[in-house]
Design an enzyme around this catalytic site. Structure first.
Site, PDB file in Angstrom:
ATOM      1  N   HIS A   9       0.834  -1.205   0.000  1.00  0.00           N
ATOM      2  CA  HIS A   9       0.000   0.000   0.000  1.00  0.00           C
ATOM      3  C   HIS A   9       0.871   1.259   0.000  1.00  0.00           C
ATOM      4  CE1 HIS A   9      -3.662   2.331   1.106  1.00  0.00           C
ATOM      5  NE2 HIS A   9      -2.763   3.113   1.683  1.00  0.00           N
ATOM      6  N   GLU A  10       1.860   1.290   0.887  1.00  0.00           N
ATOM      7  CA  GLU A  10       2.717   2.477   0.992  1.00  0.00           C
ATOM      8  C   GLU A  10       3.600   2.637  -0.245  1.00  0.00           C
ATOM      9  OE1 GLU A  10       1.932   4.597   3.202  1.00  0.00           O
ATOM     10  OE2 GLU A  10       0.643   3.177   4.248  1.00  0.00           O
TER      11      GLU A  10
ATOM     12  N   HIS B  68       1.757   4.567  -2.870  1.00  0.00           N
ATOM     13  CA  HIS B  68       1.912   6.012  -2.650  1.00  0.00           C
ATOM     14  C   HIS B  68       3.275   6.479  -3.152  1.00  0.00           C
ATOM     15  CE1 HIS B  68      -1.672   6.695  -0.237  1.00  0.00           C
ATOM     16  NE2 HIS B  68      -1.343   5.724   0.610  1.00  0.00           N
TER      17      HIS B  68
END
Length: 152
Positions: free
Chosen positions: A67-68, A71
């Protein structure tokens, strides 16, 4: 798992899932409370909540890292990296990254224990349980009009 192992894990996941290197730092941050991890826009570093590893293990950490990294790579490329952006949501689906992490807050026991007062009638032994202490001189039994006394 320590910060060095986390750094290696993030670099490996970045190469396997995104075919792009992760050239910044990834580390545990014990001050994170309700979030699994965060991507820092200015330094491009990734912070991971150590509680996620303690509660759920390596699988949860891998999901948070994916997920990170979504980003991270979108921000580096100048694309929409925020949760509301279409590009971010599409990349999450493409790499099968979770949109949210599992709940990290464990339910704390109630600090203030609810106090209960138990009264009984002297004549008929009728029980009365109250949250608020009452004046036994002022009240009587509703069944036989006898005197009340405090048990606890």
């Amino acid at each position: 798992m320590d910060n060095e192992e986390l750094q290696q894990l993030v670099c490996r996941i970045s190469l396997e899932s995104f075919q792009k290197p992760f050239i910044h730092q990834a580390y545990f941050n014990g001050r994170l409370r309700s979030t699994g991890g965060r991507y820092l826009l200015q330094s491009h570093n990734i912070e991971i909540n150590p509680k996620a590893f303690e509660l759920y293990g390596i699988k949860e950490i891998q999901g948070i890292v994916l997920h990170e990294l979504c980003h991270y790579h979108l921000h580096i490329e100048g694309k929409g990296y925020q949760h509301r952006d279409k590009e971010f949501r599409e990349l999450l689906k493409k790499v099968k990254a979770p949109r949210f992490c599992s709940a990290l807050h464990t339910s704390k026991p109630s600090i203030k224990k609810q106090r209960r007062y138990t009264y009984t009638c002297v004549n008929c032994q009728q029980l009365y349980i109250r949250k608020i202490k009452m004046n036994v001189e002022k009240y009587c039994c509703s069944k036989c009009l006898g005197k009340l006394e405090l048990l606890k």
